[in-house]
Design an enzyme around this catalytic site. Structure first.
Site, PDB file in Angstrom:
ATOM      1  N   ASP A  51       1.549  -4.129  -9.290  1.00 21.68           N
ATOM      2  CA  ASP A  51       1.026  -5.137 -10.098  1.00 21.68           C
ATOM      3  C   ASP A  51       2.055  -5.780 -11.696  1.00 21.68           C
ATOM      4  O   ASP A  51       2.240  -6.029 -12.060  1.00 21.68           O
ATOM      5  CB  ASP A  51       0.088  -5.535  -9.865  1.00 21.68           C
ATOM      6  N   GLY A  74      -3.936 -12.945  -4.088  1.00 14.58           N
ATOM      7  CA  GLY A  74      -3.068 -11.907  -3.707  1.00 14.58           C
ATOM      8  C   GLY A  74      -1.503 -12.029  -4.375  1.00 14.58           C
ATOM      9  O   GLY A  74      -0.116 -10.937  -4.322  1.00 14.58           O
ATOM     10  N   SER A  83     -11.462 -19.647 -21.432  1.00 12.80           N
ATOM     11  CA  SER A  83     -10.163 -19.561 -20.851  1.00 12.80           C
ATOM     12  C   SER A  83     -10.499 -21.886 -20.896  1.00 12.80           C
ATOM     13  O   SER A  83     -11.463 -21.120 -20.656  1.00 12.80           O
ATOM     14  CB  SER A  83     -11.003 -18.605 -19.004  1.00 12.80           C
ATOM     15  N   HIS A 131       0.672  -1.110   0.072  1.00 13.88           N
ATOM     16  CA  HIS A 131      -0.065  -0.242   0.290  1.00 13.88           C
ATOM     17  C   HIS A 131       1.098   1.793   0.505  1.00 13.88           C
ATOM     18  O   HIS A 131       0.091   2.484   0.908  1.00 13.88           O
ATOM     19  CB  HIS A 131      -0.650  -0.160   1.527  1.00 13.88           C
ATOM     20  N   SER A 145      -3.066 -12.417 -10.287  1.00 14.43           N
ATOM     21  CA  SER A 145      -3.389 -13.020 -11.806  1.00 14.43           C
ATOM     22  C   SER A 145      -3.953 -11.770 -12.385  1.00 14.43           C
ATOM     23  O   SER A 145      -4.118 -12.221 -13.638  1.00 14.43           O
ATOM     24  CB  SER A 145      -4.222 -13.949 -11.169  1.00 14.43           C
ATOM     25  N   SER A 146      -5.189 -11.282 -12.129  1.00 16.16           N
ATOM     26  CA  SER A 146      -5.311 -10.511 -12.561  1.00 16.16           C
ATOM     27  C   SER A 146      -4.579  -9.331 -13.473  1.00 16.16           C
ATOM     28  O   SER A 146      -5.190  -9.097 -14.357  1.00 16.16           O
ATOM     29  CB  SER A 146      -6.387  -8.694 -12.068  1.00 16.16           C
ATOM     30  N   ASP A 181       2.790   2.119  -2.799  1.00 15.79           N
ATOM     31  CA  ASP A 181       2.663   2.249  -4.219  1.00 15.79           C
ATOM     32  C   ASP A 181       2.129   3.875  -4.808  1.00 15.79           C
ATOM     33  O   ASP A 181       2.175   5.218  -5.437  1.00 15.79           O
ATOM     34  CB  ASP A 181       2.356   1.068  -5.418  1.00 15.79           C
TER      35      ASP A 181
END
Ligand code: GLA
Length: 370
Positions: free
Chosen positions: A156, A108, A53, A19, A111-112, A21
């Site tokens: 990320d 966490g 997918s 937290h 993956s997104s 960034d």
């Protein structure tokens, strides 16, 4: 049918700097050896995109002329990237894409971001759009802000795209300068324990934390007449404004400054091969996330507390946005099996949930593999 190109896009860990960034701070992430794999080919249409997918066993069709929200969560990451790509380039056309992954979803591990970066990187190559890696990183972040609704920072997407084998990355999120740090922890290894919970308040709580730290910062910077950035304020300034801030904003702002310093200390510890200090910083970081930034949860705290009873572990903490997902443990390689067995039993006993785990190493970022 053959594919034109194949991409591997990794998830990420963050050694420390949570937290920070979106608060103009420092982070120390690394890409990991778990990936989303994307096969891509042009399909000759102007606007029809099919995305299959394997994990979700579904195919969805997107129309480049009409990009509306999808019916499943992961659709929006894809659609958001397509929309942002279109804003930067006229060259995007219809394509087919097949995806499979071994990044644990909702844990966490980002993956997104792996999906966003893999798709953006792949389409950039497939249609020769001429975008550089930083343009891709930023557009993936915007996809998440504008289409998905999470006001995430840059960590990320940066980590997934820029990762390097055997290195973590010290990123200054204010000016985006970064440095690769050789990260060989031997005889220690990075063990991830997955709580297999992801509390569904995560998006709203994340956005709320962002607002709380930003409004705290505003109060302090106005009080002292300095630039509105966490880089212009000090711990003493936070102390002096404690009354005006109130308890919550006081803790949020203190945490950000302390965590930033821990990131810098951790980078030095790695450079000096001082794994004991690194471990200690991880524990302090978790304590801050738990007590001051309040992004942990009982399942994560349980695992971190348990790690403190294991002499083979130097440090542990939650990773990522929080409210579930994984803990990261720096553990002597000889102690992994025993600790995993004990933690799995105790966790199941306490929460009735199976723990999963994996070992990981800093790895290469999003790349073309075919
Ligand atoms: C999520 C966000 C990141 C970062 C972390 C917390 O993973 O996507 O930008 O803010 O949470 O450090």
């Amino acid at each position: 049918m053959t594919w034109d190109i194949s991409i591997a896009s990794p998830g990420r860990i963050n050694l420390i700097g949570e937290h920070t960034d979106y608060n103009d701070g420092f982070v120390l992430p690394a890409a990991i050896d778990k990936h989303i794999f994307l096969n891509l080919r042009k399909n000759g249409t102007k606007n029809r995109c099919t995305i299959k997918s394997e994990g979700f066993d579904t195919t969805f069709v997107a129309d480049l002329y009409n990009l509306n929200h999808g019916t499943e969560g992961w659709h929006d990451y894809v659609l958001g990237v397509l929309k942002e790509l279109q804003l930067l380039s006229k060259g995007l056309k219809g394509f087919d894409c097949a995806i499979h992954t071994n990044v644990p979803v909702g844990s966490g591990m980002s993956s997104s971001a792996a999906l966003e970066c893999g798709l953006a990187y792949g389409l950039n190559a497939l249609f020769d759009l001429g975008l550089d890696k930083w343009q891709l990183i930023h557009l993936c972040q915007r996809a998440e802000h504008n289409f998905v609704g999470t006001k995430c920072g840059i960590m990320d997407q940066f980590a997934s795209m820029m990762g390097k084998d055997g290195h973590s990355m010290l990123l200054d999120c204010k000016n985006l300068d970064y440095e690769y740090i050789p990260t060989k922890l031997d005889p220690y290894v990075i063990l991830m324990l997955n709580t297999n919970v992801s509390h569904n308040l995560a998006t709203s709580a994340y956005n709320m934390r962002r607002e709380e730290s930003a409004s705290g910062l505003r109060i302090i910077s106005e009080h002292f007449g300095v630039v509105n950035s966490f880089r212009s304020i000090t711990r003493d300034m936070v102390e002096e404004c404690a009354g005006q801030l109130g308890d919550v904003r006081y803790r949020r702002c203190s945490y950000v400054l302390e965590e930033n310093q821990r990131v810098l200390n951790a980078a030095s510890a790695i450079n000096e091969g001082d794994m004991v200090s690194l471990g200690q910083l991880l524990y302090e970081s978790h304590h801050g996330q738990r007590e001051k930034y309040e992004v942990s949860c009982p399942e994560l705290d349980f695992l971190v507390d348990m790690s403190k009873t294991e002499q083979n572990i130097l440090g542990a903490r939650m990773v990522g946005g929080g409210f579930g997902g994984c803990t990261l443990n720096i553990i002597h390689k000889s102690g992994v099996k025993k600790f995993v067995d004990e933690a799995s039993w105790a966790y199941k006993h306490k929460f009735g949930i199976e723990l999963s785990h994996f070992l990981t190493v800093p790895s290469q970022g999003t790349s073309r593999i075919n």
